[in-house]
Design a protein around this motif. Structure first.
Motif, PDB file in Angstrom:
ATOM      1  N   ASN A 148       0.786  -1.231   0.000  1.00 36.01           N
ATOM      2  CA  ASN A 148       0.000   0.000   0.000  1.00 36.01           C
ATOM      3  C   ASN A 148       0.820   1.283   0.000  1.00 36.01           C
ATOM      4  OD1 ASN A 148      -2.981  -0.947   0.427  1.00 36.01           O
ATOM      5  ND2 ASN A 148      -1.766  -2.176   1.847  1.00 36.01           N
ATOM      6  N   PHE A 149       2.100   1.196   0.338  1.00 32.72           N
ATOM      7  CA  PHE A 149       2.953   2.381   0.375  1.00 32.72           C
ATOM      8  C   PHE A 149       4.268   2.078  -0.340  1.00 32.72           C
ATOM      9  CE2 PHE A 149       0.306   2.325   4.168  1.00 32.72           C
ATOM     10  CZ  PHE A 149      -0.308   3.569   4.129  1.00 32.72           C
ATOM     11  N   PRO A 150       4.237   1.802  -1.639  1.00 34.63           N
ATOM     12  CA  PRO A 150       5.461   1.380  -2.332  1.00 34.63           C
ATOM     13  C   PRO A 150       6.575   2.417  -2.302  1.00 34.63           C
ATOM     14  CG  PRO A 150       3.699   1.845  -3.911  1.00 34.63           C
ATOM     15  CD  PRO A 150       3.079   1.853  -2.554  1.00 34.63           C
ATOM     16  N   VAL A 151       6.230   3.702  -2.418  1.00 29.56           N
ATOM     17  CA  VAL A 151       7.264   4.741  -2.428  1.00 29.56           C
ATOM     18  C   VAL A 151       7.952   4.808  -1.068  1.00 29.56           C
ATOM     19  CG1 VAL A 151       7.710   7.205  -2.693  1.00 29.56           C
ATOM     20  CG2 VAL A 151       6.075   6.063  -4.207  1.00 29.56           C
ATOM     21  N   GLN A 152       7.160   4.874  -0.003  1.00 33.72           N
ATOM     22  CA  GLN A 152       7.747   4.906   1.335  1.00 33.72           C
ATOM     23  C   GLN A 152       8.487   3.605   1.641  1.00 33.72           C
ATOM     24  OE1 GLN A 152       4.710   5.900   0.393  1.00 33.72           O
ATOM     25  NE2 GLN A 152       3.684   7.114   1.968  1.00 33.72           N
ATOM     26  N   ALA A 153       7.922   2.480   1.167  1.00 27.24           N
ATOM     27  CA  ALA A 153       8.559   1.190   1.434  1.00 27.24           C
ATOM     28  C   ALA A 153       9.932   1.109   0.774  1.00 27.24           C
ATOM     29  CB  ALA A 153       7.670   0.054   0.932  1.00 27.24           C
ATOM     30  N   LYS A 154      10.033   1.554  -0.482  1.00 24.80           N
ATOM     31  CA  LYS A 154      11.332   1.502  -1.148  1.00 24.80           C
ATOM     32  C   LYS A 154      12.346   2.405  -0.441  1.00 24.80           C
ATOM     33  CE  LYS A 154      13.997   2.553  -5.193  1.00 24.80           C
ATOM     34  NZ  LYS A 154      14.149   3.433  -6.354  1.00 24.80           N
ATOM     35  N   ALA A 155      11.904   3.587  -0.024  1.00 24.55           N
ATOM     36  CA  ALA A 155      12.809   4.491   0.690  1.00 24.55           C
ATOM     37  C   ALA A 155      13.309   3.851   1.980  1.00 24.55           C
ATOM     38  CB  ALA A 155      12.096   5.814   0.980  1.00 24.55           C
ATOM     39  N   LEU A 156      12.427   3.144   2.677  1.00 22.49           N
ATOM     40  CA  LEU A 156      12.828   2.468   3.910  1.00 22.49           C
ATOM     41  C   LEU A 156      13.770   1.311   3.616  1.00 22.49           C
ATOM     42  CD1 LEU A 156       9.362   2.436   5.705  1.00 22.49           C
ATOM     43  CD2 LEU A 156      11.446   3.417   6.668  1.00 22.49           C
ATOM     44  N   VAL A 157      13.463   0.525   2.604  1.00 19.08           N
ATOM     45  CA  VAL A 157      14.272  -0.650   2.277  1.00 19.08           C
ATOM     46  C   VAL A 157      15.677  -0.250   1.856  1.00 19.08           C
ATOM     47  CG1 VAL A 157      14.539  -2.494   0.570  1.00 19.08           C
ATOM     48  CG2 VAL A 157      12.341  -2.146   1.694  1.00 19.08           C
ATOM     49  N   CYS A 158      15.808   0.862   1.153  1.00 16.68           N
ATOM     50  CA  CYS A 158      17.105   1.270   0.595  1.00 16.68           C
ATOM     51  C   CYS A 158      17.909   2.176   1.521  1.00 16.68           C
ATOM     52  CB  CYS A 158      16.892   1.954  -0.752  1.00 16.68           C
ATOM     53  SG  CYS A 158      16.244   0.849  -2.030  1.00 16.68           S
ATOM     54  N   MET A 159      17.489   2.320   2.768  1.00 11.14           N
ATOM     55  CA  MET A 159      18.313   3.056   3.729  1.00 11.14           C
ATOM     56  C   MET A 159      19.504   2.173   4.108  1.00 11.14           C
ATOM     57  SD  MET A 159      15.295   4.715   6.133  1.00 11.14           S
ATOM     58  CE  MET A 159      16.426   5.728   7.113  1.00 11.14           C
ATOM     59  N   PRO A 160      20.723   2.517   3.709  1.00  8.54           N
ATOM     60  CA  PRO A 160      21.860   1.588   3.850  1.00  8.54           C
ATOM     61  C   PRO A 160      22.169   1.196   5.282  1.00  8.54           C
ATOM     62  CG  PRO A 160      22.610   3.793   3.244  1.00  8.54           C
ATOM     63  CD  PRO A 160      21.127   3.807   3.109  1.00  8.54           C
ATOM     64  N   ASN A 161      21.975   2.126   6.233  1.00  7.76           N
ATOM     65  CA  ASN A 161      22.311   1.832   7.625  1.00  7.76           C
ATOM     66  C   ASN A 161      21.103   1.383   8.435  1.00  7.76           C
ATOM     67  OD1 ASN A 161      25.030   2.612   7.216  1.00  7.76           O
ATOM     68  ND2 ASN A 161      24.452   4.766   7.473  1.00  7.76           N
ATOM     69  N   HIS A 162      19.951   1.282   7.789  1.00  8.58           N
ATOM     70  CA  HIS A 162      18.723   0.885   8.497  1.00  8.58           C
ATOM     71  C   HIS A 162      17.922  -0.032   7.572  1.00  8.58           C
ATOM     72  CE1 HIS A 162      19.679   4.078  11.369  1.00  8.58           C
ATOM     73  NE2 HIS A 162      19.834   4.874  10.327  1.00  8.58           N
ATOM     74  N   ALA A 163      18.542  -1.104   7.121  1.00  9.54           N
ATOM     75  CA  ALA A 163      17.944  -1.980   6.108  1.00  9.54           C
ATOM     76  C   ALA A 163      17.023  -2.996   6.765  1.00  9.54           C
ATOM     77  CB  ALA A 163      19.043  -2.686   5.318  1.00  9.54           C
ATOM     78  N   PRO A 164      15.707  -2.834   6.656  1.00  8.51           N
ATOM     79  CA  PRO A 164      14.791  -3.757   7.335  1.00  8.51           C
ATOM     80  C   PRO A 164      14.800  -5.166   6.756  1.00  8.51           C
ATOM     81  CG  PRO A 164      13.561  -2.244   5.930  1.00  8.51           C
ATOM     82  CD  PRO A 164      14.974  -1.771   5.931  1.00  8.51           C
ATOM     83  N   MET A 165      14.973  -5.302   5.424  1.00  5.41           N
ATOM     84  CA  MET A 165      14.965  -6.635   4.849  1.00  5.41           C
ATOM     85  C   MET A 165      16.178  -7.445   5.313  1.00  5.41           C
ATOM     86  SD  MET A 165      12.157  -6.755   3.068  1.00  5.41           S
ATOM     87  CE  MET A 165      11.441  -5.738   4.353  1.00  5.41           C
ATOM     88  N   LYS A 166      17.282  -6.765   5.541  1.00  9.63           N
ATOM     89  CA  LYS A 166      18.455  -7.456   6.075  1.00  9.63           C
ATOM     90  C   LYS A 166      18.200  -7.907   7.506  1.00  9.63           C
ATOM     91  CE  LYS A 166      23.501  -7.049   6.199  1.00  9.63           C
ATOM     92  NZ  LYS A 166      24.656  -6.188   5.906  1.00  9.63           N
TER      93      LYS A 166
END
Length: 549
Positions: free
Chosen positions: A203-221
């Motif tokens: 539901n929030f793809p833009v915000q989700a991508k910004a969160l996922v691509c934060m190098p020092n705060h990577a949630p998927m990792k």
């Protein structure tokens, strides 16, 4: 002086046991216990014994701080009392207790969903006097989304609250990092809250991508660090066809150069001016008996005269991404029952074999062989290779068959580990869609762990020993370890475990649970909440447990 504050994730809202010398937690929300009363103006300064001054001061303060009765009702979860106070104007969204928290904040922290829902409905966000969804913990820097992800029991009702608050929250606040250095999505990932991760990605793809691509705060990792790591798939060497069953001899050309009884021609390899790289002759009865896809396709093919091959056959174009060498090994297996592969260290050709297995639903031994050979090769390859494997085996591409599970889970795990770098150049919608499927694959692995292979003594077949993994992946690769996922009995699991998986089971999970922004935030139905046993700590390849991403 003030009592020393503890470090519980819920901060000032956490209930503790009364002990001598320990501050009563209920007093933390009584007005004035942590915040000084507002000073009187010049006209009211002077004698504190003036009853007029005291009444004016009290009315000014309680208009913003609320009464002790209000905060007591919030703590104990007295919904009827809150309704009564709100009807009398004695409970508003702007009131703050001594710890600077609102009624909504405390209601979420104490898991009083009814009170939190009442505040959202009585004081809608974005209206005059509405709840402040931008509220932040003054000491920990948590947002309401952080707080929701930290709740000890993330129920379907709590998910409804999350939806309503997320929809009303500004996009920039999604990326808020608390004072411990975590975004709310990292908190959700570390606790394996698959519902939050999937809902945000959908539901929030833009915000989700910004969160996922934060190098020092990577949630998927963070998610990859707590889900069960992929185990190496076994490969049971199949028994070859009996010696008297000489079907392979039918592929030999006779004295006239013809392949006896051949009635199908496979065009294989890249096109060159509209002509395939090579052509293999085979027998329809042999290949269709081992591939339902080829059975259906060849049934519709018209027979064609082939002058050069001196035969009449149905011509079938094999996927151009599958090479001549790979398709030769497929046909050799179909005619001998033996996997004859000289390219098992070439990741590109092994992926081609996996593609052939997925596209044409080839026999299980070929599936198992391709996946067992990919397991040690994927960590040493770039994340783009893992993405290619995931695209081949994901359900959306027709590769959701159970036979492809091992490759799909290994690829998804490596995608999660490297998502913060891999998806930087992707469009937000595309990245969110791929990551959503990767998260669902990880969720399936948590809640439905793969069954162990059957004992080899019963089958009498030989199982190839595990292939030694790389000591460490090269730059651009990402490794995985061999931690074993130990499943516990559901009754032995505590709802207060530090690492838990959260999902909702319903006939159509995505349609009923995650919803869309175009629908009312609380209009969706949910299934039951299921909790997964905590995963063991990751044990990656290499000295010191270092993984490249």
């Amino acid at each position: 002086g003030e009592a020393e504050e503890d470090e519980d994730p819920l901060g000032d809202t956490t209930d503790v046991t009364r002990r001598p010398g320990v501050e009563d937690p209920l007093l933390r929300t009584v007005p004035g216990t942590r915040r000084q009363r507002r000073p009187l103006d010049d006209s009211l300064s002077g004698s504190v014994a003036d009853p007029l001054s005291s009444s004016i001061l009290g009315s000014q303060y309680h208009a913003t701080a609320g009464s002790p009765e209000l905060w007591h009702a919030v703590h104990v979860g007295d919904l009827e009392a809150i309704k009564s106070l709100a009807a009398e104007g004695l409970c508003t969204a702007k009131m703050r207790d001594g710890s600077e928290h609102s009624v909504l904040w405390h209601a979420i922290a104490f898991n009083h969903v009814g009170i939190a829902t009442l505040m959202l409905e009585s004081f809608p966000p974005g209206t005059s006097g509405g709840v402040d969804v931008a509220e932040i913990h003054p000491r920990k820097g948590d947002t309401l989304l952080h707080l929701l992800c930290q709740t000890k029991s993330f129920s379907a009702d709590m998910a409804n609250l999350f939806k309503r608050i997320a929809v009303a929250m500004s996009p920039t606040l999604f990326q808020k990092v608390n004072y411990h250095g975590f975004t709310f999505m990292q908190v959700a990932a570390a606790s394996m809250n698959f519902w939050v991760l999937t809902y945000v990605l959908r539901n929030f793809p833009v915000q989700a991508k910004a969160l996922v691509c934060m190098p020092n705060h990577a949630p998927m990792k963070n998610l990859a660090e707590v889900v069960p790591q992929p185990s190496e798939p076994p490969f049971v060497v199949p028994e070859p066809f009996p010696e008297h069953f000489r079907v392979a001899d039918m592929l030999q050309q006779d004295d006239t150069g013809m392949v006896p009884y051949a009635d199908v021609a496979f065009d294989v390899g890249l096109d060159n001016a509209g002509v395939a790289a090579c052509r293999f002759l085979a027998h329809r009865i042999v290949v269709v008996s081992q591939s339902p896809v080829l059975f259906e396709a060849l049934e519709k093919c018209q027979m064609t005269e082939l002058p050069r091959e001196k035969t009449r056959a149905a011509v079938f174009r094999v996927d151009p991404k599958i090479s001549q060498e790979v398709w030769r090994s497929v046909l050799q297996f179909m005619y001998t029952g033996v996997v004859n592969c000289s390219y098992d260290q070439d990741v590109d050709q092994v992926i081609q074999l996996l593609r052939a297995c997925v596209l044409y639903k080839l026999p299980k031994p070929l599936f198992d062989f391709a996946q067992s050979r990919l397991y040690p090769l994927l960590p040493r390859s770039s994340p783009q290779v893992a993405l290619q494997v995931f695209a081949i085996t994901s359900p959306s591409s027709g590769g959701g068959a159970p036979e492809a599970r091992a490759a799909r889970e290994a690829a998804a795990y490596l995608l999660l580990r490297s998502a913060h770098r891999l998806f930087e150049g992707f469009e937000a919608d595309e990245a969110a869609q791929i990551l959503g499927r990767a998260v669902q694959t990880a969720e399936h692995a948590v809640f439905n762990p793969a069954a162990p292979p059957p004992p080899t003594a019963e089958t009498g077949s030989m199982v190839l020993p595990p292939t030694a993994g790389p000591a460490a992946g090269p730059a651009g690769g990402c490794g995985y370890g061999a931690a074993v996922f130990q499943q516990q009995h559901p009754l032995d699991q505590s709802l207060n475990m530090s690492r838990r998986g959260v999902r909702f089971e319903a006939p159509d999970v995505l349609a009923q649970s995650y919803g869309s922004l175009g629908q009312a935030p609380c209009a969706q139905s949910y299934g039951r909440v299921a909790f997964a046993p905590p995963a063991r700590a990751p044990q990656p390849f290499g000295a010191g447990g270092q993984l490249t991403a």
